[in-house]
Design a protein around this motif. Structure first.
Motif, PDB file in Angstrom:
ATOM      1  N   UNK A  16       0.833  -1.209   0.000  1.00 11.71           N
ATOM      2  CA  UNK A  16       0.000   0.000   0.000  1.00 11.71           C
ATOM      3  C   UNK A  16       0.869   1.261   0.000  1.00 11.71           C
ATOM      4  N   UNK A  17       0.478   2.226  -0.804  1.00 17.70           N
ATOM      5  CA  UNK A  17       1.243   3.470  -0.910  1.00 17.70           C
ATOM      6  C   UNK A  17       0.315   4.671  -0.928  1.00 17.70           C
ATOM      7  N   UNK A  18       0.910   5.809  -0.646  1.00 15.69           N
ATOM      8  CA  UNK A  18       0.197   7.081  -0.759  1.00 15.69           C
ATOM      9  C   UNK A  18       1.175   8.082  -1.372  1.00 15.69           C
ATOM     10  N   UNK A  19       0.717   8.806  -2.364  1.00 11.32           N
ATOM     11  CA  UNK A  19       1.533   9.807  -3.035  1.00 11.32           C
ATOM     12  C   UNK A  19       1.404  11.136  -2.309  1.00 11.32           C
ATOM     13  N   UNK A  20       2.511  11.840  -2.153  1.00 17.59           N
ATOM     14  CA  UNK A  20       2.493  13.174  -1.565  1.00 17.59           C
ATOM     15  C   UNK A  20       2.911  14.156  -2.653  1.00 17.59           C
ATOM     16  N   UNK A  25      -0.013  19.794  -8.816  1.00 14.88           N
ATOM     17  CA  UNK A  25       0.184  18.549  -9.557  1.00 14.88           C
ATOM     18  C   UNK A  25      -1.070  17.662  -9.583  1.00 14.88           C
ATOM     19  N   UNK A  26      -2.147  18.104  -8.957  1.00 15.11           N
ATOM     20  CA  UNK A  26      -3.360  17.284  -8.820  1.00 15.11           C
ATOM     21  C   UNK A  26      -3.875  16.761 -10.164  1.00 15.11           C
ATOM     22  N   UNK A  27      -4.054  17.638 -11.144  1.00  8.01           N
ATOM     23  CA  UNK A  27      -4.599  17.204 -12.439  1.00  8.01           C
ATOM     24  C   UNK A  27      -3.659  16.252 -13.169  1.00  8.01           C
ATOM     25  N   UNK A  28      -2.370  16.552 -13.116  1.00  9.12           N
ATOM     26  CA  UNK A  28      -1.390  15.670 -13.750  1.00  9.12           C
ATOM     27  C   UNK A  28      -1.345  14.303 -13.099  1.00  9.12           C
ATOM     28  N   UNK A  29      -1.434  14.274 -11.781  1.00 11.45           N
ATOM     29  CA  UNK A  29      -1.446  13.004 -11.054  1.00 11.45           C
ATOM     30  C   UNK A  29      -2.669  12.182 -11.458  1.00 11.45           C
ATOM     31  N   UNK A  30      -3.811  12.832 -11.515  1.00 10.47           N
ATOM     32  CA  UNK A  30      -5.045  12.126 -11.882  1.00 10.47           C
ATOM     33  C   UNK A  30      -4.932  11.512 -13.285  1.00 10.47           C
ATOM     34  N   UNK A  31      -4.423  12.293 -14.226  1.00 13.50           N
ATOM     35  CA  UNK A  31      -4.267  11.809 -15.593  1.00 13.50           C
ATOM     36  C   UNK A  31      -3.263  10.666 -15.662  1.00 13.50           C
ATOM     37  N   UNK A  32      -2.095  10.854 -15.082  1.00 13.35           N
ATOM     38  CA  UNK A  32      -1.071   9.819 -15.130  1.00 13.35           C
ATOM     39  C   UNK A  32      -1.497   8.546 -14.393  1.00 13.35           C
ATOM     40  N   UNK A  33      -2.228   8.695 -13.314  1.00 13.04           N
ATOM     41  CA  UNK A  33      -2.695   7.507 -12.585  1.00 13.04           C
ATOM     42  C   UNK A  33      -3.576   6.647 -13.495  1.00 13.04           C
ATOM     43  N   UNK A  41      -5.919   5.714  -7.021  1.00 15.18           N
ATOM     44  CA  UNK A  41      -4.712   5.983  -6.247  1.00 15.18           C
ATOM     45  C   UNK A  41      -5.041   6.741  -4.961  1.00 15.18           C
ATOM     46  N   UNK A  42      -4.122   6.693  -4.026  1.00 10.87           N
ATOM     47  CA  UNK A  42      -4.258   7.437  -2.766  1.00 10.87           C
ATOM     48  C   UNK A  42      -3.227   8.559  -2.775  1.00 10.87           C
ATOM     49  N   UNK A  43      -3.676   9.770  -2.470  1.00  9.81           N
ATOM     50  CA  UNK A  43      -2.755  10.899  -2.484  1.00  9.81           C
ATOM     51  C   UNK A  43      -3.074  11.876  -1.367  1.00  9.81           C
ATOM     52  N   UNK A  44      -2.043  12.564  -0.930  1.00 11.80           N
ATOM     53  CA  UNK A  44      -2.157  13.660   0.015  1.00 11.80           C
ATOM     54  C   UNK A  44      -1.557  14.875  -0.687  1.00 11.80           C
ATOM     55  N   UNK A  45      -2.304  15.951  -0.705  1.00 11.13           N
ATOM     56  CA  UNK A  45      -1.809  17.163  -1.347  1.00 11.13           C
ATOM     57  C   UNK A  45      -1.360  18.148  -0.277  1.00 11.13           C
ATOM     58  N   UNK A  46      -0.093  18.439  -0.297  1.00 11.17           N
ATOM     59  CA  UNK A  46       0.553  19.288   0.684  1.00 11.17           C
ATOM     60  C   UNK A  46       0.257  20.752   0.383  1.00 11.17           C
ATOM     61  N   UNK A  69       2.593  12.499   8.219  1.00 15.76           N
ATOM     62  CA  UNK A  69       2.602  11.150   8.766  1.00 15.76           C
ATOM     63  C   UNK A  69       1.200  10.721   9.193  1.00 15.76           C
ATOM     64  N   UNK A  70       0.545  11.553   9.987  1.00 14.08           N
ATOM     65  CA  UNK A  70      -0.808  11.213  10.444  1.00 14.08           C
ATOM     66  C   UNK A  70      -1.773  11.111   9.265  1.00 14.08           C
ATOM     67  N   UNK A  71      -1.638  12.022   8.309  1.00 14.03           N
ATOM     68  CA  UNK A  71      -2.519  11.988   7.137  1.00 14.03           C
ATOM     69  C   UNK A  71      -2.290  10.725   6.317  1.00 14.03           C
ATOM     70  N   UNK A  72      -1.032  10.329   6.144  1.00 11.64           N
ATOM     71  CA  UNK A  72      -0.724   9.123   5.370  1.00 11.64           C
ATOM     72  C   UNK A  72      -1.267   7.873   6.054  1.00 11.64           C
ATOM     73  N   UNK A  73      -1.106   7.775   7.355  1.00  7.43           N
ATOM     74  CA  UNK A  73      -1.643   6.631   8.092  1.00  7.43           C
ATOM     75  C   UNK A  73      -3.162   6.574   7.932  1.00  7.43           C
ATOM     76  N   UNK A  74      -3.821   7.714   8.034  1.00  7.96           N
ATOM     77  CA  UNK A  74      -5.276   7.752   7.887  1.00  7.96           C
ATOM     78  C   UNK A  74      -5.710   7.317   6.493  1.00  7.96           C
ATOM     79  N   UNK A  75      -5.003   7.784   5.466  1.00  7.54           N
ATOM     80  CA  UNK A  75      -5.355   7.404   4.089  1.00  7.54           C
ATOM     81  C   UNK A  75      -5.134   5.913   3.880  1.00  7.54           C
TER      82      UNK A  75
END
Length: 82
Positions: A16-20, A25-33, A41-46, A69-75
């Motif tokens: 399991x992974x989460x992208x930060x 980069x939100x739109x590019x991430x969505x397209x590339x995913x 995919x699971x992502x956290x946007x900083x 860290x807390x956000x990634x664990x929650x996701x």
């Protein structure tokens, strides 16, 4: 997109992974995913106030890492409220 390719590889191995990323980069991430075959995919946007975190001080990165860290664990565990 390198981070996303790594994410796809790890997820395909059952890890399991989460992208930060920053929000710019939100739109590019969505397209590339979708292109890479990982539309759910699971992502956290900083919310950094900038499109890059590369120039941040070590102290600022430490603050962000503690928040992430807390956000990634929650996701990853499905306990996020967002």
């Amino acid at each position: 997109s390198c981070g996303l390719r790594d994410m796809v590889t790890l997820e395909s191995l059952g890890i399991p992974t989460v992208l930060v990323a920053t929000p710019s980069f939100r739109n590019g991430v969505k397209l590339h995913a979708r292109v890479y075959g990982l539309p759910e995919y699971k992502a956290i946007y900083l919310e950094s106030g900038t499109s890059s975190i590369g120039g941040f001080s070590p102290e600022a990165m430490e603050d962000f890492s503690e928040q992430l860290f807390d956000a990634a664990v929650a996701v990853l565990t499905g306990t996020n409220s967002g």
